[in-house]
Design a protein around this motif. Structure first.
Motif, PDB file in Angstrom:
ATOM      1  N   ALA A  45     -41.975  27.350 -37.247  1.00  0.00           N
ATOM      2  CA  ALA A  45     -42.448  27.312 -36.003  1.00  0.00           C
ATOM      3  C   ALA A  45     -41.515  28.337 -35.053  1.00  0.00           C
ATOM      4  O   ALA A  45     -42.235  28.807 -34.407  1.00  0.00           O
ATOM      5  CB  ALA A  45     -42.549  26.007 -35.676  1.00  0.00           C
ATOM      6  N   VAL A  46     -40.404  28.227 -35.385  1.00  0.00           N
ATOM      7  CA  VAL A  46     -39.286  28.861 -34.492  1.00  0.00           C
ATOM      8  C   VAL A  46     -39.744  30.413 -34.793  1.00  0.00           C
ATOM      9  O   VAL A  46     -39.814  31.437 -33.904  1.00  0.00           O
ATOM     10  CB  VAL A  46     -37.830  28.553 -34.745  1.00  0.00           C
ATOM     11  N   SER A  47     -39.951  30.944 -36.138  1.00  0.00           N
ATOM     12  CA  SER A  47     -40.142  32.148 -36.688  1.00  0.00           C
ATOM     13  C   SER A  47     -41.469  32.662 -35.912  1.00  0.00           C
ATOM     14  O   SER A  47     -41.542  33.765 -35.355  1.00  0.00           O
ATOM     15  CB  SER A  47     -40.075  32.202 -38.126  1.00  0.00           C
ATOM     16  N   TRP A  54     -42.030  38.246 -29.069  1.00  0.00           N
ATOM     17  CA  TRP A  54     -41.431  39.512 -29.078  1.00  0.00           C
ATOM     18  C   TRP A  54     -42.439  40.571 -28.838  1.00  0.00           C
ATOM     19  O   TRP A  54     -42.119  41.943 -28.561  1.00  0.00           O
ATOM     20  CB  TRP A  54     -40.827  39.726 -30.704  1.00  0.00           C
ATOM     21  N   LEU A  55     -43.672  40.052 -28.787  1.00  0.00           N
ATOM     22  CA  LEU A  55     -44.829  40.975 -28.238  1.00  0.00           C
ATOM     23  C   LEU A  55     -44.689  41.705 -27.028  1.00  0.00           C
ATOM     24  O   LEU A  55     -43.990  40.866 -26.286  1.00  0.00           O
ATOM     25  CB  LEU A  55     -46.196  40.449 -28.759  1.00  0.00           C
ATOM     26  N   PRO A  56     -44.880  42.939 -26.756  1.00  0.00           N
ATOM     27  CA  PRO A  56     -44.856  43.332 -25.247  1.00  0.00           C
ATOM     28  C   PRO A  56     -45.603  42.701 -24.481  1.00  0.00           C
ATOM     29  O   PRO A  56     -45.234  42.525 -23.205  1.00  0.00           O
ATOM     30  CB  PRO A  56     -45.348  44.785 -25.563  1.00  0.00           C
ATOM     31  N   LEU A  71     -35.905  35.045 -29.955  1.00  0.00           N
ATOM     32  CA  LEU A  71     -35.482  33.972 -30.511  1.00  0.00           C
ATOM     33  C   LEU A  71     -34.868  32.797 -29.969  1.00  0.00           C
ATOM     34  O   LEU A  71     -35.079  31.699 -30.044  1.00  0.00           O
ATOM     35  CB  LEU A  71     -34.372  34.492 -31.922  1.00  0.00           C
ATOM     36  N   PHE A  72     -33.854  33.139 -28.979  1.00  0.00           N
ATOM     37  CA  PHE A  72     -33.525  32.043 -28.315  1.00  0.00           C
ATOM     38  C   PHE A  72     -34.523  31.165 -27.595  1.00  0.00           C
ATOM     39  O   PHE A  72     -34.392  29.855 -27.388  1.00  0.00           O
ATOM     40  CB  PHE A  72     -32.449  32.775 -27.215  1.00  0.00           C
ATOM     41  N   LEU A 101     -45.479  26.809 -23.801  1.00  0.00           N
ATOM     42  CA  LEU A 101     -46.047  25.816 -23.781  1.00  0.00           C
ATOM     43  C   LEU A 101     -46.465  25.269 -24.969  1.00  0.00           C
ATOM     44  O   LEU A 101     -46.183  23.968 -25.343  1.00  0.00           O
ATOM     45  CB  LEU A 101     -47.216  25.930 -22.775  1.00  0.00           C
ATOM     46  N   GLY A 102     -47.274  25.984 -25.560  1.00  0.00           N
ATOM     47  CA  GLY A 102     -47.721  25.460 -26.849  1.00  0.00           C
ATOM     48  C   GLY A 102     -46.364  24.923 -28.043  1.00  0.00           C
ATOM     49  O   GLY A 102     -46.387  24.182 -28.751  1.00  0.00           O
ATOM     50  N   LEU A 103     -45.170  25.757 -27.836  1.00  0.00           N
ATOM     51  CA  LEU A 103     -44.198  25.590 -28.704  1.00  0.00           C
ATOM     52  C   LEU A 103     -43.376  24.406 -28.253  1.00  0.00           C
ATOM     53  O   LEU A 103     -42.897  23.712 -29.220  1.00  0.00           O
ATOM     54  CB  LEU A 103     -43.308  26.709 -28.665  1.00  0.00           C
ATOM     55  N   ILE A 104     -43.557  23.938 -26.997  1.00  0.00           N
ATOM     56  CA  ILE A 104     -42.963  22.797 -26.443  1.00  0.00           C
ATOM     57  C   ILE A 104     -43.849  21.652 -26.937  1.00  0.00           C
ATOM     58  O   ILE A 104     -43.392  20.611 -27.410  1.00  0.00           O
ATOM     59  CB  ILE A 104     -42.913  22.702 -24.872  1.00  0.00           C
ATOM     60  N   GLN A 105     -44.868  21.786 -26.977  1.00  0.00           N
ATOM     61  CA  GLN A 105     -46.005  20.680 -27.328  1.00  0.00           C
ATOM     62  C   GLN A 105     -45.854  20.290 -29.013  1.00  0.00           C
ATOM     63  O   GLN A 105     -45.791  19.389 -29.390  1.00  0.00           O
ATOM     64  CB  GLN A 105     -47.448  21.134 -26.966  1.00  0.00           C
TER      65      GLN A 105
END
Length: 469
Positions: A45-47, A54-56, A71-72, A101-105
């Motif tokens: 998930a982190v990756s 990282w996308l513009p 990454l951070f 938001l999606g990563l938090i959820q």
């Protein structure tokens, strides 16, 4: 003559393997333990989050963010921490904020729990391997009941987030003249961030503009406290709220510990900052009390701030370090060593002082295995904090109080900062990335490994005791 038994078809064998009834033909030794699967899932998930950020298109400035910034931020979101090396509302685009938001959820809900819910929705069943992985993440003891657990986690999360989002949306729209789409986005984002104890905000100075607004602070406080109690406690309260005698020791200990720490934290932090002109000093009495309570709530691993943390008194920093290190309830969205671990140690110390043989907690005897697990978790956590503090003191110009605050905040997945996160060198930021990952998954992995590695010895060695103290 007995009737011949029919051999299962290949399709039936494949189906039984998929459902976990039969072992898979291809085994991966390094992912055999369910806790290892959970760690691998969070790493994936982190990756994925890092690549998306990282996308513009994810950032406002021209060009894409650096790999370290992506990454951070992704690690901080998945590990529901809230530490940031860039200003969230000005640096990231709407796409970037949606990814966060999606990563938090996903991180707060749990990777394996989410996978189990999707499995129930799509296939209406859970295989044995899926149940073991979800149990390792949710700290469920009864693997056979994991279906009810994951459904309960999903229901509780969505209901809390929806209720808080509704209140915040109305307040942003009616009290701050935001149009409905903006108010809705702010309401949903902060509700999800609060319940998952993430601490990400869409305002440069976090919640400082709303420090005296109870319609903003109190719903967010409620979401933070609820998420910090842990899903096992929330599920039992939903089922047995009016029958306290049915509450198990975990529920009683979490509620007692949370109440004590909230009261102590509120009193101490409010008193320490009462006259500080850079924090609570300029506020009214009611404003000071609300801001003091909110500050104490956020130390439970939430990460929002209603005062300038960098301007707080050194005594407040140290008290915040302690509260962050303790954290919230187990199997929830909070970090730290957990309230239950801390109060188990308190009861162990009290038992030793009284000279009693067994450790009794709230009318029940505590197993010795739990005592050993609590001591192990605390000692390893102290080491996990102490070594990075030494490393950062040796490689950065910052003082001990600021470095300790930053390291504890990362390890306990809190997200509060004295303002040095973005100024740390690359080595320091990577160290915080590792700490956030360890802090989010270390207790889960350790507790599961300790619980499953118990073995019976056929003999005992003779006793002998060294001098203690």
């Amino acid at each position: 003559m007995p009737a011949p038994t029919s051999r299962p078809t290949r399709r039936a064998i494949r189906r039984r393997r998929a459902e976990g009834e039969l072992p898979s033909r291809l085994r991966l030794p390094h992912l055999r333990h369910p806790a290892q699967v959970v760690v691998a899932a969070f790493a994936v998930a982190v990756s994925v989050g890092t690549l998306l950020l990282w996308l513009p298109v994810a950032s406002e400035p021209e060009g894409s963010p650096t790999l370290l910034q992506a990454l951070f931020t992704a690690t901080s979101a998945v590990c529901v921490t809230g530490l940031a090396v860039v200003d969230t509302p000005t640096y990231w685009t709407g796409f970037g904020e949606a990814v966060i938001l999606g990563l938090i959820q996903v991180g707060g809900f749990g990777i394996m729990t989410l996978a189990s819910v999707l499995g129930l929705v799509l296939a209406r069943r859970l295989g044995l391997r899926a149940r073991l992985n979800a149990a390792a993440e949710t700290k469920s003891i009864d693997v056979g009941d994991i279906r009810r657990v994951v459904v309960g986690v999903a229901t509780i999360s969505l209901r809390f987030e929806a209720a808080v989002a509704l209140v915040l949306t109305l307040r942003f729209a009616l009290g701050y003249d935001q149009d409905l789409p903006e108010a809705l986005w702010n309401g949903v984002f902060h509700a999800v961030s609060a319940f998952n104890n993430a601490g990400f905000a869409l305002y440069t100075d976090s919640l400082i503009p709303f420090a005296t607004d109870p319609w903003i602070c109190l719903p967010i406080n409620a979401a933070v406290i609820a998420g910090g109690l842990g899903f096992p406690v929330l599920m039992q309260l939903r089922r047995d709220l009016r029958v306290p005698r049915k509450w198990v020791m975990n529920t009683r200990l979490v509620l007692l510990g949370t109440g004590v720490l909230l009261v102590v934290g509120t009193v101490f932090l409010t008193a320490a900052e009462w006259s500080n002109p850079a924090t609570l000093g300029p506020l009214s009495v009611a404003g000071k009390l609300l801001a003091g309570f909110t500050t104490a709530v956020m130390t439970r691993t939430a990460g929002f701030n209603v005062v300038d943390v960098g301007a707080m008194e050194p005594a407040s920093w140290l008290a915040t370090d302690v509260l962050m290190f303790i954290g919230g309830g187990p199997a929830g969205t909070a970090g730290g060593i957990k309230v239950t671990t801390f109060f188990v140690l308190v009861f162990i110390v009290l038992t030793e002082i009284r000279g009693e043989g067994a450790v009794n907690v709230l009318g029940k005897r505590l197993p010795r295995s739990v005592q050993r697990q609590a001591i192990t978790v605390v000692l390893l956590s102290v080491m996990a904090v102490g070594l990075p503090v030494l490393a950062l003191l040796a490689t950065t110009p910052f003082t001990l109080d600021r470095v300790l605050f930053e390291v504890v905040s990362a390890f306990a997945t809190v997200g509060l900062s004295t303002g040095i996160t973005a100024d740390l060198p690359t080595f320091g930021q990577l160290l915080l990335v590792a700490l956030m990952f360890i802090g989010r998954l270390g207790p889960i992995t350790l507790a599961s490994a300790l619980a499953l590695r118990q073995r019976t010895q056929a003999y005992e060695l003779p006793k002998e005791r060294p001098v203690i103290g």
